[in-house]
Design a protein around this motif. Structure first.
Motif, short mmCIF file in Angstrom:
data_model
loop_
_atom_site.label_atom_id
_atom_site.label_comp_id
_atom_site.label_asym_id
_atom_site.label_seq_id
_atom_site.Cartn_x
_atom_site.Cartn_y
_atom_site.Cartn_z
N GLY A 31 0.84 -1.19 0.00
CA GLY A 31 0.00 0.00 0.00
C GLY A 31 0.87 1.24 0.00
O GLY A 31 1.81 1.35 -0.77
N GLU A 32 0.60 2.17 0.90
CA GLU A 32 1.37 3.41 0.97
C GLU A 32 2.40 3.38 2.09
O GLU A 32 2.98 4.40 2.42
N ASP A 33 2.64 2.21 2.65
CA ASP A 33 3.60 2.06 3.74
C ASP A 33 4.99 1.83 3.14
O ASP A 33 5.33 0.73 2.71
N ALA A 34 5.81 2.88 3.12
CA ALA A 34 7.14 2.79 2.51
C ALA A 34 8.05 1.82 3.25
O ALA A 34 8.87 1.13 2.64
N ALA A 35 7.91 1.76 4.58
CA ALA A 35 8.75 0.84 5.37
C ALA A 35 8.42 -0.61 5.02
O ALA A 35 9.32 -1.44 4.89
N LEU A 36 7.14 -0.92 4.87
CA LEU A 36 6.74 -2.28 4.51
C LEU A 36 7.22 -2.63 3.11
O LEU A 36 7.67 -3.74 2.86
N LEU A 37 7.14 -1.68 2.19
CA LEU A 37 7.61 -1.89 0.82
C LEU A 37 9.10 -2.23 0.82
O LEU A 37 9.53 -3.19 0.18
N ALA A 38 9.88 -1.47 1.58
CA ALA A 38 11.32 -1.72 1.66
C ALA A 38 11.60 -3.07 2.31
O ALA A 38 12.50 -3.81 1.88
N GLU A 39 10.81 -3.42 3.32
CA GLU A 39 11.00 -4.71 3.99
C GLU A 39 10.66 -5.88 3.06
O GLU A 39 11.40 -6.88 3.02
N LEU A 40 9.58 -5.77 2.31
CA LEU A 40 9.22 -6.83 1.37
C LEU A 40 10.28 -7.01 0.30
O LEU A 40 10.65 -8.14 -0.04
N ARG A 41 10.78 -5.91 -0.21
CA ARG A 41 11.84 -5.99 -1.24
C ARG A 41 13.10 -6.62 -0.64
O ARG A 41 13.74 -7.47 -1.27
N ALA A 42 13.45 -6.24 0.59
CA ALA A 42 14.65 -6.80 1.24
C ALA A 42 14.49 -8.29 1.50
O ALA A 42 15.43 -9.06 1.30
N VAL A 43 13.31 -8.70 1.93
CA VAL A 43 13.05 -10.12 2.18
C VAL A 43 13.15 -10.91 0.88
O VAL A 43 13.72 -12.01 0.84
N PHE A 44 12.60 -10.37 -0.19
CA PHE A 44 12.69 -11.04 -1.49
C PHE A 44 14.14 -11.21 -1.91
O PHE A 44 14.56 -12.30 -2.30
N ILE A 45 14.91 -10.13 -1.83
CA ILE A 45 16.31 -10.18 -2.25
C ILE A 45 17.11 -11.15 -1.38
O ILE A 45 17.91 -11.94 -1.89
N GLU A 46 16.88 -11.10 -0.07
CA GLU A 46 17.58 -12.00 0.84
C GLU A 46 17.27 -13.46 0.52
O GLU A 46 18.17 -14.32 0.47
#
Length: 136
Positions: free
Chosen positions: A53-68
């Motif tokens: 959604g509009e939660d930038a922290a969650l977006l960054a966390e999802l991207r980091a989890v995917f990359i990890e």
């Protein structure tokens, strides 16, 4: 709260369309096609953006989890020497790609499943894919 497509249930849509009033709701097919093409052209970004959604922290966390997770599975794949370990790592990569709507990753995982364990070409392509994903 403004009504959105997400806030309507199937029952609401069905009841509105199948009412006795004779008036059918207007469906903007051009807007639907634009949305569909946006999802198809950039499925990964659209999927995590929709989830966060509009939660930038969650977006960054999802991207980091995917990359990890991607890097971990590529590492396991590169160290796999037997068919079983190779297949498990490739299946996990395929599941990761399907979960995050990353069709390129799914295709690369399929390539890995069709290749011999330790195939350097597949590992190089997966490592290149992992390096192309921006961290933020």
């Amino acid at each position: 709260m403004e009504p959105t497509a997400i806030s309507f249930s199937r029952r609401d849509i069905w009841a509105g369309y199948h009412s006795d009033s004779g008036k059918k709701p207007f469906i903007n097919l051009d807007a639907c096609m634009e949305l569909w093409m946006a999802v198809l052209s950039n499925g990964f970004d659209a999927t995590i953006s929709a989830a966060a959604g509009e939660d930038a922290a969650l977006l960054a966390e999802l991207r980091a989890v995917f990359i990890e997770s991607l890097e971990r599975q590529v590492d396991l794949l590169s160290r796999a020497r037997c068919d079983g370990n190779w297949a498990v790592a490739a299946q996990r990569l395929k599941s990761l790609g399907a979960s995050f709507n990353a069709p390129t990753l799914v295709a690369l995982a399929d390539l890995a499943l069709d290749s011999a364990p330790g195939d350097p070409t597949v590992i190089r392509k997966l490592s290149q894919f992992a390096g192309e994903i921006p961290a933020s």
